[in-house]
Design an enzyme around this catalytic site. Structure first.
Site, mmCIF file in Angstrom:
data_model
loop_
_atom_site.group_PDB
_atom_site.id
_atom_site.type_symbol
_atom_site.label_atom_id
_atom_site.label_comp_id
_atom_site.label_asym_id
_atom_site.label_seq_id
_atom_site.Cartn_x
_atom_site.Cartn_y
_atom_site.Cartn_z
ATOM 1 N N LYS A 33 -19.574 -28.170 -0.411
ATOM 2 C CA LYS A 33 -18.570 -28.731 -0.131
ATOM 3 C C LYS A 33 -18.795 -29.257 1.654
ATOM 4 C CE LYS A 33 -14.246 -26.739 -1.636
ATOM 5 N NZ LYS A 33 -13.078 -25.682 -1.780
ATOM 6 N N THR B 256 -6.574 -16.665 -1.157
ATOM 7 C CA THR B 256 -5.935 -15.105 -1.389
ATOM 8 C C THR B 256 -5.400 -15.348 -2.698
ATOM 9 O OG1 THR B 256 -3.746 -16.066 -0.411
ATOM 10 C CG2 THR B 256 -5.390 -14.955 0.847
ATOM 11 N N THR C 44 -1.716 -17.187 2.768
ATOM 12 C CA THR C 44 -0.609 -16.480 2.259
ATOM 13 C C THR C 44 -1.223 -15.052 2.442
ATOM 14 O OG1 THR C 44 0.156 -18.461 1.392
ATOM 15 C CG2 THR C 44 1.349 -16.386 0.772
ATOM 16 N N PHE D 263 3.340 -24.369 4.512
ATOM 17 C CA PHE D 263 4.354 -24.544 3.584
ATOM 18 C C PHE D 263 4.008 -26.005 2.981
ATOM 19 C CE2 PHE D 263 6.315 -21.958 6.769
ATOM 20 C CZ PHE D 263 6.839 -20.862 6.177
ATOM 21 N N ASN E 100 8.491 -18.883 -1.109
ATOM 22 C CA ASN E 100 7.891 -19.230 -2.758
ATOM 23 C C ASN E 100 8.560 -18.460 -3.742
ATOM 24 O OD1 ASN E 100 6.297 -21.214 -1.535
ATOM 25 N ND2 ASN E 100 4.154 -19.875 -1.927
ATOM 26 N N PHE F 60 13.478 -29.087 -6.506
ATOM 27 C CA PHE F 60 13.240 -28.230 -7.579
ATOM 28 C C PHE F 60 14.219 -27.718 -8.616
ATOM 29 C CE2 PHE F 60 10.264 -27.631 -4.263
ATOM 30 C CZ PHE F 60 9.183 -26.968 -4.882
ATOM 31 N N GLY G 117 3.729 -23.401 -12.227
ATOM 32 C CA GLY G 117 2.521 -22.892 -12.012
ATOM 33 C C GLY G 117 1.978 -23.420 -10.767
ATOM 34 N N CYS H 231 -0.083 -21.272 -6.208
ATOM 35 C CA CYS H 231 0.748 -20.620 -5.083
ATOM 36 C C CYS H 231 1.775 -19.759 -6.053
ATOM 37 C CB CYS H 231 1.390 -21.566 -4.186
ATOM 38 S SG CYS H 231 0.152 -21.975 -2.980
ATOM 39 N N LYS I 80 0.697 -16.558 -8.186
ATOM 40 C CA LYS I 80 0.139 -15.622 -7.615
ATOM 41 C C LYS I 80 1.053 -15.065 -6.366
ATOM 42 C CE LYS I 80 -2.568 -17.870 -3.759
ATOM 43 N NZ LYS I 80 -1.732 -17.292 -2.628
HETATM 44 P P1 NAD Z 1 -8.705 -23.204 -1.690
HETATM 45 O O1 NAD Z 1 -9.441 -22.405 -2.654
HETATM 46 O O2 NAD Z 1 -8.556 -24.585 -1.952
HETATM 47 O O3 NAD Z 1 -9.522 -23.279 -0.291
HETATM 48 C C1 NAD Z 1 -10.091 -22.069 -0.043
HETATM 49 C C2 NAD Z 1 -11.675 -22.250 0.922
HETATM 50 O O4 NAD Z 1 -11.893 -21.266 1.728
HETATM 51 C C3 NAD Z 1 -12.684 -22.540 0.038
HETATM 52 O O5 NAD Z 1 -13.093 -23.886 0.200
HETATM 53 C C4 NAD Z 1 -13.603 -21.535 0.147
HETATM 54 O O6 NAD Z 1 -15.081 -22.004 0.009
HETATM 55 C C5 NAD Z 1 -13.321 -21.129 1.612
HETATM 56 N N1 NAD Z 1 -13.770 -19.829 1.841
HETATM 57 C C6 NAD Z 1 -13.748 -18.671 1.286
HETATM 58 N N2 NAD Z 1 -14.119 -17.769 1.932
HETATM 59 C C7 NAD Z 1 -14.529 -18.087 2.957
HETATM 60 C C8 NAD Z 1 -15.246 -17.715 4.198
HETATM 61 N N3 NAD Z 1 -15.637 -16.392 4.392
HETATM 62 N N4 NAD Z 1 -15.732 -18.284 5.275
HETATM 63 C C9 NAD Z 1 -15.358 -19.936 5.058
HETATM 64 N N5 NAD Z 1 -14.989 -20.255 4.044
HETATM 65 C C10 NAD Z 1 -14.505 -19.466 2.871
HETATM 66 O O7 NAD Z 1 -7.499 -22.623 -1.269
HETATM 67 P P2 NAD Z 1 -5.972 -23.436 -0.776
HETATM 68 O O8 NAD Z 1 -5.360 -23.913 -1.791
HETATM 69 O O9 NAD Z 1 -6.420 -24.262 0.499
HETATM 70 O O10 NAD Z 1 -5.106 -22.087 -0.134
HETATM 71 C C11 NAD Z 1 -5.643 -21.260 0.860
HETATM 72 C C12 NAD Z 1 -4.484 -20.305 1.413
HETATM 73 O O11 NAD Z 1 -3.546 -21.103 1.876
HETATM 74 C C13 NAD Z 1 -4.145 -19.539 0.326
HETATM 75 O O12 NAD Z 1 -3.941 -18.136 0.865
HETATM 76 C C14 NAD Z 1 -3.001 -20.102 -0.269
HETATM 77 O O13 NAD Z 1 -1.974 -19.156 -0.971
HETATM 78 C C15 NAD Z 1 -2.359 -20.636 0.823
HETATM 79 N N6 NAD Z 1 -1.322 -22.076 0.602
HETATM 80 C C16 NAD Z 1 -2.013 -22.776 -0.136
HETATM 81 C C17 NAD Z 1 -1.019 -24.037 -0.594
HETATM 82 C C18 NAD Z 1 -1.517 -25.112 -1.581
HETATM 83 O O14 NAD Z 1 -0.743 -25.828 -1.778
HETATM 84 N N7 NAD Z 1 -2.768 -24.913 -2.083
HETATM 85 C C19 NAD Z 1 0.212 -24.075 0.130
HETATM 86 C C20 NAD Z 1 0.451 -23.061 1.024
HETATM 87 C C21 NAD Z 1 -0.269 -22.050 1.423
#
Ligand code: NAD
Length: 438
Positions: free
Chosen positions: A35, A86, A122, A152, A210, A251, A259, A262, A265
């Site tokens: 990445k 997470t 989260t 959010f 959520n 919504f 699905g 978010c 889980k």
């Molecule tokens: P993601 O899986 O797309 O990205 C997570 C990134 O973290 C990955 O690139 C991974 O390689 C990296 N990573 C993991 N461990 C690491 C470490 N120790 N050091 C450095 N990088 C590391 O996840 P996401 O969808 O971006 O979600 C991230 C968080 O935000 C989650 O807790 C999720 O619940 C929350 N969230 C997500 C969304 C969404 O729409 N995706 C919206 C709100 C909140």
């Protein structure tokens, strides 16, 4: 300000780019070397409307950089934002905090001047305490505050949501940390409500929000079931409900169940937290169970259409969990496809952006078409599973000429039912019943 974002996924990358656009000096760190390499080569690693242009602009101006090194990223940062995943623990379904703790442990050693460690991932209530204790243990002399800044944003609208959030929640009782965050979010002053609350409340706000949205989606799906039995039309019902400001019109699209990365889980994590705390969240528990069952019901509806056909061929439009993203995590479309595969159907899928990610999950169990018409060629039934706008504009004459049987199960209410009937399709959708056409 100097900002370090740990984790360059669907949250971390738009957040980093957005903060750079606001004028901060941003460095994004990720453990995933491929990445980082891609980002360093000037390419965006995920599909998000509007992100590539903003990314390019800020890379070129030097406001954002990418690195695999914590040392490079953390030293001298004013704010370190944790945006790692997470995911649910496969057994307990609780939020698995291993990435959070690993990142916290690693960053601790590089903290020098006062730093705000902002948890954007989260995380369950009390995680901030654990992160704080871990950093303190690793680096007893470090000067820092751990705060909660839940995210959010909606995938597919991440850039828009970054610049126009409904609210910004900052969970911290430290005035020093609040001052730093005030500076970080100065751009939003007077534009967006910035809510300062305790860390526990902030962590809870994210889950409570959520879970509420998941309940809202499930509610409209149950109303759709009711409409199908009584002859009402869920789209009219949803419109009538949504005009009530207390309810709101978002919504309220009936479909195959929620699905994505978010809602599934986060509802499960919320239920786990509540059970541990001795609180009965029966509504959420029920929604989790019924939402999972709904995807199987959708698969059953599709299979009903081909039950008399040997080796049926099913066309699927949409593989991403929603429109506007290439994210297939917990996609209802993929769960439905997996049910269809289990029943021996031959499937050709099409998605404008998510085929590559779908292939990582489904492999060669299905065929992937380059466009929606190719997917439908020779199909006995077409299932519409994601609400990509291009499906709305489908040329039904062309579709009819390509399909072996003119059957559509529209799980997203995307197509015009009158037109579908006019063109001779056996058309069904969610929350409406139609008189059978001969
Ligand atoms: P993601 O899986 O797309 O990205 C997570 C990134 O973290 C990955 O690139 C991974 O390689 C990296 N990573 C993991 N461990 C690491 C470490 N120790 N050091 C450095 N990088 C590391 O996840 P996401 O969808 O971006 O979600 C991230 C968080 O935000 C989650 O807790 C999720 O619940 C929350 N969230 C997500 C969304 C969404 O729409 N995706 C919206 C709100 C909140």
């Amino acid at each position: 300000m100097k900002i370090s974002v740990i984790g360059t996924g669907y949250v971390g990358l738009p957040t980093g780019v957005g903060l750079a656009e606001l004028g901060h000096d941003v460095i994004c760190i990720d453990k995933d070397e491929s990445k980082i390499k891609t980002l360093q080569s000037g390419q965006v690693t995920l599909f998000e409307e509007g992100l590539p242009a903003l990314f390019k602009k800020n890379v070129e101006s030097g406001k954002i950089r990418f690195s695999g090194s914590f040392q490079e990223g953390i030293e001298n940062a004013d704010v370190v934002i944790l945006a790692v995943g997470t995911p649910p623990d496969p057994v307990t379904k609780e939020a698995d905090l291993k990435y959070i703790f690993a990142a916290a442990e690693e960053l601790a050693q590089y903290l020098n001047d006062y730093t705000v460690v902002a948890v954007k991932s989260t995380v369950p209530v009390g995680t901030g305490d654990k992160v704080e204790a871990l950093i303190r243990q690793k680096n007893p002399t470090a000067d820092f505050d751990v705060i909660s800044v839940p995210e959010f944003l909606r995938e597919g609208y991440a850039v828009q949501d970054f610049f126009h959030p409904d609210r910004i929640v900052i969970g911290s009782n430290s005035q020093r940390a609040q001052k730093v965050m005030h500076e970080l979010y100065r751009y939003f002053e007077g534009k967006t409500e910035i809510l300062y609350v305790s860390r526990y409340s902030s962590e809870t706000i994210k889950y409570a929000s959520n879970a509420f949205l998941a309940v809202k989606i499930h509610y409209i799906n149950e109303m759709a079931d009711f409409c199908e039995k009584t002859g009402a039309d869920i789209r009219e019902v949803a419109k009538g409900m949504g005009l009530d400001k207390r309810i709101g019109n978002r919504f309220l699209n009936a479909g195959p169940g929620y699905g994505g990365s978010c809602f599934p889980k986060d509802t499960m994590a919320m239920a786990c937290m509540a059970r541990k705390a001795g609180v009965n969240l029966s509504l959420i528990e029920n929604v989790i169970e019924k939402n999972a069952a709904r995807k199987k019901q959708m698969a059953h509806r599709i299979l009903e259409q081909v039950k008399d056909i040997q080796d049926p061929k099913i066309a699927v439009w949409g593989l991403a969990f929603k429109e506007g993203t290439d994210d297939c995590r917990e996609s209802p479309a993929l769960e439905i496809v997996q049910e269809l595969i289990a029943k021996g159907a031959k499937i050709t899928g099409y998605d404008p952006k998510a085929s590559e990610n779908a292939r990582k999950i489904l492999g060669n169990q299905i065929s992937y078409a380059a466009d929606m018409y190719e997917a439908a060629r020779g199909a006995d039934v077409l299932a519409v599973l994601t609400e990509w706008p291009e499906f709305k504009k489908a040329d039904l004459d062309k579709l009819s000429s390509l399909m072996r049987s003119q059957k559509i199960v529209d799980c997203r209410n995307m197509l015009n039912s009158n037109e579908a009937f006019e063109k001779g399709f056996d058309y069904s959708c969610i929350g409406q019943t139609f008189k059978t056409v001969s």
